[in-house]
Design a protein around this motif. Structure first.
Motif, mmCIF file in Angstrom:
data_model
loop_
_atom_site.group_PDB
_atom_site.id
_atom_site.type_symbol
_atom_site.label_atom_id
_atom_site.label_comp_id
_atom_site.label_asym_id
_atom_site.label_seq_id
_atom_site.Cartn_x
_atom_site.Cartn_y
_atom_site.Cartn_z
ATOM 1 N N UNK A 43 -3.173 3.672 -7.072
ATOM 2 C CA UNK A 43 -3.592 2.267 -7.196
ATOM 3 C C UNK A 43 -2.721 1.376 -6.308
ATOM 4 N N UNK A 46 -3.771 1.694 -2.740
ATOM 5 C CA UNK A 46 -5.025 0.966 -2.513
ATOM 6 C C UNK A 46 -4.751 -0.538 -2.376
ATOM 7 N N UNK A 47 -3.864 -1.048 -3.239
ATOM 8 C CA UNK A 47 -3.512 -2.474 -3.180
ATOM 9 C C UNK A 47 -2.876 -2.804 -1.826
ATOM 10 N N UNK A 50 -5.422 -2.955 0.847
ATOM 11 C CA UNK A 50 -6.211 -4.196 0.751
ATOM 12 C C UNK A 50 -5.428 -5.388 1.306
ATOM 13 N N UNK A 51 -4.124 -5.422 1.053
ATOM 14 C CA UNK A 51 -3.311 -6.540 1.538
ATOM 15 C C UNK A 51 -3.231 -6.529 3.068
ATOM 16 N N UNK A 53 -5.571 -5.251 4.997
ATOM 17 C CA UNK A 53 -6.913 -5.657 5.415
ATOM 18 C C UNK A 53 -7.053 -7.179 5.335
ATOM 19 N N UNK A 54 -6.485 -7.761 4.281
ATOM 20 C CA UNK A 54 -6.547 -9.210 4.104
ATOM 21 C C UNK A 54 -5.937 -9.941 5.294
ATOM 22 N N UNK A 57 -8.315 -9.762 8.236
ATOM 23 C CA UNK A 57 -9.443 -10.683 8.047
ATOM 24 C C UNK A 57 -8.989 -12.124 8.299
ATOM 25 N N UNK A 58 -7.817 -12.479 7.805
ATOM 26 C CA UNK A 58 -7.291 -13.840 7.966
ATOM 27 C C UNK A 58 -7.161 -14.196 9.445
ATOM 28 N N UNK A 65 -3.806 -16.510 5.297
ATOM 29 C CA UNK A 65 -3.569 -15.223 4.641
ATOM 30 C C UNK A 65 -3.571 -15.432 3.133
ATOM 31 N N UNK A 66 -2.930 -16.502 2.709
ATOM 32 C CA UNK A 66 -2.887 -16.872 1.292
ATOM 33 C C UNK A 66 -3.265 -18.343 1.190
ATOM 34 N N UNK A 239 1.679 -5.912 -6.706
ATOM 35 C CA UNK A 239 0.938 -6.706 -7.706
ATOM 36 C C UNK A 239 1.362 -6.413 -9.142
ATOM 37 N N UNK A 271 4.803 -10.898 -0.426
ATOM 38 C CA UNK A 271 4.538 -10.029 0.733
ATOM 39 C C UNK A 271 4.046 -10.815 1.943
ATOM 40 N N UNK A 272 3.557 -12.045 1.705
ATOM 41 C CA UNK A 272 3.171 -12.901 2.836
ATOM 42 C C UNK A 272 4.456 -13.608 3.298
#
Lengths: 280, 180
Positions: A43, A46-47, A50-51, A53-54, A57-58, A65-66, A239, A271-272
């Protein structure tokens, strides 16, 4: 003397506000990539993916980002051979923040009074820390600070008898209390020594270092290594869902202090871990 | 991929287990610190709320502004514990779902169990990704609050993890015994 127009400062601050919120610096990207590769909890892995990937995308869509694009914190190292022209340096920094947050479609998260809490609607004022240094340049370091993580920071005025172990325990306990709230994996700034405000300023300044670059000073470096080990063992994970990736880095700094004291301040970043630098 | 249709029902919530990843579809509202305070102050004065909370899911978010052509800016969750003082009162008004990040107080977990509600965690610091699952957004109350205004959102396959289920078990209190 070298003349520098404050408009250059305004432009640099404006650009850093936007850049910092739309893309992470290479050091943070690399730390996240390494974490995703070495994390064994499914898990958590996976998180982390995703971060990552975020952030992609940003950058592609020019979306922050956030959504918490932070309160603007600016460290100014002003060379003593610089003659400032074109108006107020302080106003130039605030103007840079105002323009950057407007043009970059960044969130305005500052309230004028902490008691009555009405939004200033332009994300000003910035929090500015000045230092006069040798030379004829201006070094600007910028870190927009989100408050999910900022709220989890802590100051401890320890006793000299608490010693090194007391410092380690205080930092680990702060991270444990922060748990999932500060958006792990974290970057943890630690300031030890000085006075109350000096310890906090040191802690904050450590968040501006490149993630994962060890402290130059041996005593600080050893603290960083031992803290990373103990924090990994907390099993908070990305998370807070579990896993070993609770921190991307611990950055510590020491300063001489009083015979009666042992101040420790912990300033947590999520993390950002946004940080930018410009030299004019 | 487990899809959940919003608005939630108590029957659907009973099927959710702590730690499981689900994808939400349908309408929800946003609300964070300032909006929560106003909602509860309105209830305390005995007045009607500007929105119905019956069966509603509330997402703790203050999005960044949308660029031209975009539906919403970055829209990830804010930290939930700041809403803890207000949550039990809103659950009494029929609120069934909450989306945020981080731990809830034991009082809130108890209230979640009593009302058969659920608390989801979205990915903190992943607001750009979250925004891709939002298909419409409109301010419906407290426009003066800016990012903190209450928005009506429509989401499609919005990814969340069940963080506190209807038994009160929490994904964050693993070793301390997950029960209230």
């Amino acid at each position: 003397m070298r003349e520098i127009n404050v408009a250059k400062v305004r432009e640099a601050v404006e650009a850093m506000c936007i850049e910092a919120n739309l893309a992470l610096t290479k050091d943070v990207q690399l730390a996240m990539k390494n974490a995703a590769e070495t994390e064994t909890n499914p898990l958590a892995k996976e998180v982390l993916e995703d971060l990552i990937k975020n952030e992609r995308v940003a950058s592609e869509l020019k979306v922050p980002i956030c959504q918490d694009t932070g309160m603007a914190v600016v460290f100014v190292d002003l060379g003593q051979e610089v003659a400032l022209a074109g108006g107020s340096l302080e106003e130039a920094i605030h103007a840079g923040v105002r323009l950057g947050y407007e043009k970059g479609y960044l969130r305005k998260s500052v309230v004028k009074s902490p008691i009555t809490r009405v939004n200033t609607k332009d994300n000003t004022p910035a929090v500015i820390h000045y230092r006069v240094v040798e030379g004829d340049q201006i070094r600007l370091r910028f870190a927009p600070k989100g408050f999910g993580s900022e709220n989890m920071g802590r100051l401890g005025m320890l006793k000299p008898s608490d010693g090194r172990e007391g410092v380690l325990e205080f930092v680990v306990d702060t991270v444990k209390k922060a748990g999932p709230n500060a958006c792990p994996p974290l970057v943890i700034g630690v300031g030890v020594g000085g006075t109350m405000e000096k310890a906090c300023l040191l802690a904050k300044e450590q968040l501006l270092r490149n993630v994962g670059e060890p402290a130059a000073e041996e005593e600080a470096r050893e603290l960083e290594e031992e803290l990373m080990e103990r924090i990994e063992a907390l099993d908070i994970g990305p998370q807070g869902f579990g896993g070993k990736t609770t921190a991307l880095a611990v950055h510590a700094a020491l300063f001489p202090t009083h015979i009666a004291g042992l101040p420790v301040c912990v300033n947590i970043n999520c993390h950002v871990a946004r940080h930018r630098e410009r030299v004019i | 991929m487990k899809r959940i249709q919003l608005p939630l029902t108590k029957e659907v919530i009973q099927t959710l287990r702590v730690g499981e990843k689900v994808y939400l579809n349908g309408p929800m509202v946003t609300g964070r610190d300032a909006a929560h305070r106003r909602l509860v102050e309105t209830l305390d004065r005995g007045e009607a709320l500007p929105i119905s909370l019956d069966g509603m899911t509330i997402f703790y978010v203050g999005p960044s502004p949308a660029r031209p052509g975009q539906i919403i800016g970055s829209a990830g969750p804010t930290t939930s514990y700041r809403m803890d003082d207000y949550t039990p009162r809103l659950l009494e008004e029929g609120l069934l779902g909450m989306i945020g990040k981080g731990r809830r107080s034991s009082l809130v977990r108890q209230a979640i169990r009593e009302h058969g509600a659920v608390y989801f965690a979205a990915l903190g610091g992943a607001g750009a990704l979250a925004a891709q699952a939002i298909v419409s957004a409109e301010v419906i109350a407290y426009p003066d609050l800016g990012a903190e205004a209450i928005h009506a959102l429509e989401v499609k396959d919005f990814p969340v993890v069940v963080a506190v289920d209807a038994t009160g078990a929490s994904v964050y209190e693993r070793e301390e015994g997950a029960r209230v």
